[in-house]
Design a protein around this motif. Structure first.
Motif, PDB file in Angstrom:
ATOM      1  N   HIS A 251       0.758  -1.238  -0.043  1.00  0.00           N
ATOM      2  CA  HIS A 251      -0.109   0.026  -0.018  1.00  0.00           C
ATOM      3  C   HIS A 251       0.872   1.046   0.030  1.00  0.00           C
ATOM      4  N   PRO A 252       0.459   2.307  -0.814  1.00  0.00           N
ATOM      5  CA  PRO A 252       1.082   3.506  -0.491  1.00  0.00           C
ATOM      6  C   PRO A 252       0.923   4.480   0.817  1.00  0.00           C
ATOM      7  N   ILE A 253       1.813   5.073   1.193  1.00  0.00           N
ATOM      8  CA  ILE A 253       1.861   5.926   2.416  1.00  0.00           C
ATOM      9  C   ILE A 253       0.964   7.196   1.825  1.00  0.00           C
ATOM     10  N   GLN A 254       0.060   7.653   2.813  1.00  0.00           N
ATOM     11  CA  GLN A 254      -0.697   8.860   2.320  1.00  0.00           C
ATOM     12  C   GLN A 254       0.250  10.054   2.765  1.00  0.00           C
ATOM     13  N   LEU A 255       0.941  10.793   1.898  1.00  0.00           N
ATOM     14  CA  LEU A 255       1.549  11.934   2.326  1.00  0.00           C
ATOM     15  C   LEU A 255       0.967  13.322   2.211  1.00  0.00           C
ATOM     16  N   SER A 256       1.184  14.052   3.206  1.00  0.00           N
ATOM     17  CA  SER A 256       0.253  15.479   3.240  1.00  0.00           C
ATOM     18  C   SER A 256       1.680  16.247   3.749  1.00  0.00           C
ATOM     19  N   PHE A 257       1.980  17.276   2.561  1.00  0.00           N
ATOM     20  CA  PHE A 257       3.117  18.102   2.766  1.00  0.00           C
ATOM     21  C   PHE A 257       2.696  19.512   2.399  1.00  0.00           C
ATOM     22  N   GLY A 258       1.452  19.794   1.993  1.00  0.00           N
ATOM     23  CA  GLY A 258       1.027  21.101   1.502  1.00  0.00           C
ATOM     24  C   GLY A 258       1.507  21.608   0.244  1.00  0.00           C
ATOM     25  N   GLU A 259       0.930  22.505  -0.284  1.00  0.00           N
ATOM     26  CA  GLU A 259       1.192  23.140  -1.670  1.00  0.00           C
ATOM     27  C   GLU A 259       2.675  23.878  -1.617  1.00  0.00           C
ATOM     28  N   SER A 260       3.031  24.356  -0.573  1.00  0.00           N
ATOM     29  CA  SER A 260       4.286  24.942  -0.571  1.00  0.00           C
ATOM     30  C   SER A 260       5.364  24.015  -0.217  1.00  0.00           C
ATOM     31  N   SER A 261       5.333  22.989  -0.390  1.00  0.00           N
ATOM     32  CA  SER A 261       6.494  21.708   0.198  1.00  0.00           C
ATOM     33  C   SER A 261       7.700  22.271  -0.424  1.00  0.00           C
ATOM     34  N   LEU A 262       8.858  22.414   0.385  1.00  0.00           N
ATOM     35  CA  LEU A 262      10.253  22.747  -0.063  1.00  0.00           C
ATOM     36  C   LEU A 262      11.149  21.672  -0.143  1.00  0.00           C
ATOM     37  N   VAL A 263      10.621  20.332  -0.033  1.00  0.00           N
ATOM     38  CA  VAL A 263      11.160  18.998  -0.074  1.00  0.00           C
ATOM     39  C   VAL A 263      12.059  18.960  -1.732  1.00  0.00           C
ATOM     40  N   LYS A 264      13.432  18.907  -1.570  1.00  0.00           N
ATOM     41  CA  LYS A 264      14.217  18.744  -2.615  1.00  0.00           C
ATOM     42  C   LYS A 264      14.696  17.436  -2.850  1.00  0.00           C
ATOM     43  N   ASN A 265      14.905  16.759  -1.733  1.00  0.00           N
ATOM     44  CA  ASN A 265      15.434  15.422  -1.932  1.00  0.00           C
ATOM     45  C   ASN A 265      14.623  14.333  -1.244  1.00  0.00           C
ATOM     46  N   LEU A 266      14.099  13.440  -2.153  1.00  0.00           N
ATOM     47  CA  LEU A 266      13.237  12.369  -1.925  1.00  0.00           C
ATOM     48  C   LEU A 266      13.777  10.858  -2.313  1.00  0.00           C
ATOM     49  N   SER A 267      13.795   9.922  -1.311  1.00  0.00           N
ATOM     50  CA  SER A 267      13.975   8.769  -1.465  1.00  0.00           C
ATOM     51  C   SER A 267      12.972   7.966  -1.124  1.00  0.00           C
ATOM     52  N   ILE A 268      12.324   6.988  -1.938  1.00  0.00           N
ATOM     53  CA  ILE A 268      10.961   6.381  -1.624  1.00  0.00           C
ATOM     54  C   ILE A 268      11.016   4.836  -2.303  1.00  0.00           C
ATOM     55  N   GLY A 269      10.672   4.026  -1.323  1.00  0.00           N
ATOM     56  CA  GLY A 269      10.641   2.642  -1.827  1.00  0.00           C
ATOM     57  C   GLY A 269       9.661   1.735  -1.295  1.00  0.00           C
ATOM     58  N   TYR A 270       8.713   1.027  -2.118  1.00  0.00           N
ATOM     59  CA  TYR A 270       8.029   0.166  -1.594  1.00  0.00           C
ATOM     60  C   TYR A 270       7.143  -0.409  -2.901  1.00  0.00           C
ATOM     61  N   SER A 271       6.177  -1.596  -2.837  1.00  0.00           N
ATOM     62  CA  SER A 271       5.735  -2.322  -3.933  1.00  0.00           C
ATOM     63  C   SER A 271       5.294  -1.518  -5.147  1.00  0.00           C
ATOM     64  N   SER A 272       4.453  -0.582  -4.896  1.00  0.00           N
ATOM     65  CA  SER A 272       3.821  -0.112  -6.028  1.00  0.00           C
ATOM     66  C   SER A 272       4.351   1.197  -6.256  1.00  0.00           C
ATOM     67  N   VAL A 273       5.462   1.438  -6.038  1.00  0.00           N
ATOM     68  CA  VAL A 273       5.994   3.031  -6.056  1.00  0.00           C
ATOM     69  C   VAL A 273       5.989   3.612  -7.518  1.00  0.00           C
ATOM     70  N   LEU A 274       6.326   2.827  -8.403  1.00  0.00           N
ATOM     71  CA  LEU A 274       6.340   3.479  -9.648  1.00  0.00           C
ATOM     72  C   LEU A 274       4.909   4.088  -9.874  1.00  0.00           C
ATOM     73  N   ASN A 275       4.027   3.379  -9.745  1.00  0.00           N
ATOM     74  CA  ASN A 275       2.444   4.101 -10.305  1.00  0.00           C
ATOM     75  C   ASN A 275       2.382   5.104  -9.326  1.00  0.00           C
ATOM     76  N   HIS A 276       2.817   4.922  -7.956  1.00  0.00           N
ATOM     77  CA  HIS A 276       2.421   6.222  -7.040  1.00  0.00           C
ATOM     78  C   HIS A 276       3.231   7.336  -7.508  1.00  0.00           C
ATOM     79  N   ALA A 277       4.560   7.148  -7.728  1.00  0.00           N
ATOM     80  CA  ALA A 277       5.527   8.272  -8.363  1.00  0.00           C
ATOM     81  C   ALA A 277       4.864   8.855  -9.537  1.00  0.00           C
ATOM     82  N   CYS A 278       4.435   8.208 -10.444  1.00  0.00           N
ATOM     83  CA  CYS A 278       4.032   8.900 -11.853  1.00  0.00           C
ATOM     84  C   CYS A 278       2.744   9.672 -11.627  1.00  0.00           C
TER      85      CYS A 278
END
Length: 480
Positions: A251-278
């Motif tokens: 299952h994907p994790i529900q991510l809530s970061f707001g519209e003004s998220s300043l996250v610049k570096n992301l590493s993420i891994g789980y089973s269906s991550v490619l679909n979620h990433a797209c």
């Protein structure tokens, strides 16, 4: 009307009655024999002769402690002044909450610290399960030494909830993560830090009981691993720029970061991550500059990316499922290139096992070509674990034809560790099947890719180490 309020009022009435009858406080719980009959018992006193004392209704000690723990801090403190049973419970209170609301009127930081310190000095430190301290603008440099002493008293291997709220805009508190070592962090279920610097180290160990984590302000880096039951991550820290999430679940994790998220570096891994990433990551993290994706389950072809990573410059995709779907199409990864107009570096790590029928030598038809779309900012491409899969050769051909790549590295070695001349040690072992696949991949590169490499591109083909491995050359049998 709460139970604590009712009991407090009852105790206050008994105190007034006691003063009228010259009663003295009972310093111990009366024995069951003395509680029989009248609730007032005679007490011999050398000073005033025989006096009456109030023994109160008989309840087990654990029941009195539980009742006392349910009272608000103000009522609990007052009750401790009226009853020795409650006084014992007060000194072992499992839930401590300090704020301007629970402590009453305070006259500045010094008074606030003094009132908390009086409570903590008399507390045994045994059995604290929850500690909340809200400074609400009263935190200062003076409070640091007091706060660390309070934490040393309360933070033990039994604590379950810890909440600290400092003062925004003033001196930030560097949370002493060493307090959570030696098992003290293993029991924590809720950790809530506001305006604190939080830098956990490997010595702390695993927060195996943690179910809720709330960090606000001064948070810059978060790493989450192995939390298979995690469902939601909500962030309101404005300075968070690096996020790393790896867990084995479908299952994907529900991510809530707001519209003004300043996250610049992301590493993420789980089973269906490619679909979620797209589908979702461009919305959630519009300012990403580096993205590492690790797919852990059985994979199908990558879907089209409907949105754009405008600022992404580095993309690494690791395909580490045990076995790829026979129909997996590496050429579908081009959709990521289309969605990343600023991409400079593209890395594909193929560590999954391949079905035998996906080799170009099992299906030697012409290579497919996608409609031309330029990716002129792309400069560096590396594919590790390169195989003879037909769609992987098609992806390589597309990159050579439609980008301005300057360096292309195709690594067929499958080696997690590689030896070097003059140093001890050997390369990591390669199974016979991997050596055969490496030989096939080298033959495929020479046959289908090398002749397409422009003179402006530096091609690096990495073979298995000849010092540590013996690889049989691959040949294609001529069909009659």
């Amino acid at each position: 009307m709460g139970l604590g309020y009712v009991l407090l009022k009852r105790l206050q009435r008994e105190r007034r009655r006691r003063s009228r009858h010259a009663l003295v406080p009972d310093e111990s719980i009366a024995s069951p024999e003395k509680r029989k009959g009248s609730c007032y018992q005679q007490d011999d006193s050398p000073r005033s002769g025989k006096k009456m004392r109030y023994s109160g209704p008989y309840l087990p000690e654990e029941m009195w402690q539980h009742i006392h723990s349910l009272m608000p801090m103000k009522d609990a403190a007052r009750a401790a002044c009226l009853s020795s049973a409650f006084l014992y419970s007060w000194r072992n209170r499992p839930k401590l909450s300090f704020s301007t609301e629970t402590m009453g009127i305070v006259e500045g930081t010094t008074d606030f610290i003094r009132k908390i310190d009086r409570v903590m000095e008399k507390h045994s430190g045994i059995g604290v399960k929850a500690l909340t301290i809200e400074f609400n603008g009263l935190f200062s440099t003076k409070a640091r030494s007091y706060l660390e002493r309070w934490l040393q008293i309360a933070v033990t291997p039994r604590i379950e909830e810890l909440s600290l709220s400092m003062s925004k805009g003033k001196a930030y508190y560097d949370f002493p993560c060493s307090l959570l070592s030696d098992g003290s962090g293993s029991s924590i279920r809720l950790l809530d830090l506001y305006c604190c610097t939080f830098r956990p180290t490997s010595e702390i160990g695993c927060f195996q009981s943690l179910t809720r984590l709330h960090l606000e302000y001064r948070l810059t880096y978060v790493e989450v691993r192995g939390c298979s039951r995690l469902r939601v991550i909500e962030n309101k820290a404005p300075n968070l720029h690096s996020l790393h999430i790896f867990y084995q679940a479908y299952h994907p994790i529900q991510l809530s970061f707001g519209e003004s998220s300043l996250v610049k570096n992301l590493s993420i891994g789980y089973s269906s991550v490619l679909n979620h990433a797209c589908a979702e990551l461009p919305y959630i993290f519009p300012n990403l500059e580096t993205l590492t994706i690790r797919s852990l389950g059985e994979m199908v072809s990558t879907p089209m990316v409907p949105n754009t990573f405008l600022h992404l410059k580095y993309l690494c995709i690791t395909l580490s499922a045990v076995t790829l779907s026979p129909s997996y199409d590496y050429l579908s990864l081009v959709s990521f290139l289309d969605a990343c107009p600023s991409l400079d570096t593209f890395i594909v790590d193929v560590s999954a096992k391949h079905p035998e029928n996906d080799s170009i030598f099992e299906n030697p038809s012409h290579l497919r070509q996608l409609p031309e779309q330029r990716h002129d900012n792309l400069r560096n491409v590396k594919i590790t674990g390169f195989r003879s899969a037909k769609s992987l050769l098609e992806l390589t051909y597309h990159i050579l034809e439609n980008t301005s790549v300057e360096c292309l590295t195709l690594d067929t070695s499958f080696e997690s560790f590689r030896c070097s001349p003059g140093k001890p040690g050997r390369c990591s072992r390669m199974p016979k099947d991997d050596l055969m696949e490496a030989s096939k991949a080298l033959f495929a590169i020479r046959t289908y890719n090398e002749g397409k490499v422009p003179s402006t591109v530096r091609l690096n083909v990495v073979e298995p180490c000849s010092r540590c491995h013996v690889m049989e050359p691959f040949t294609v049998e001529t069909r009659k």
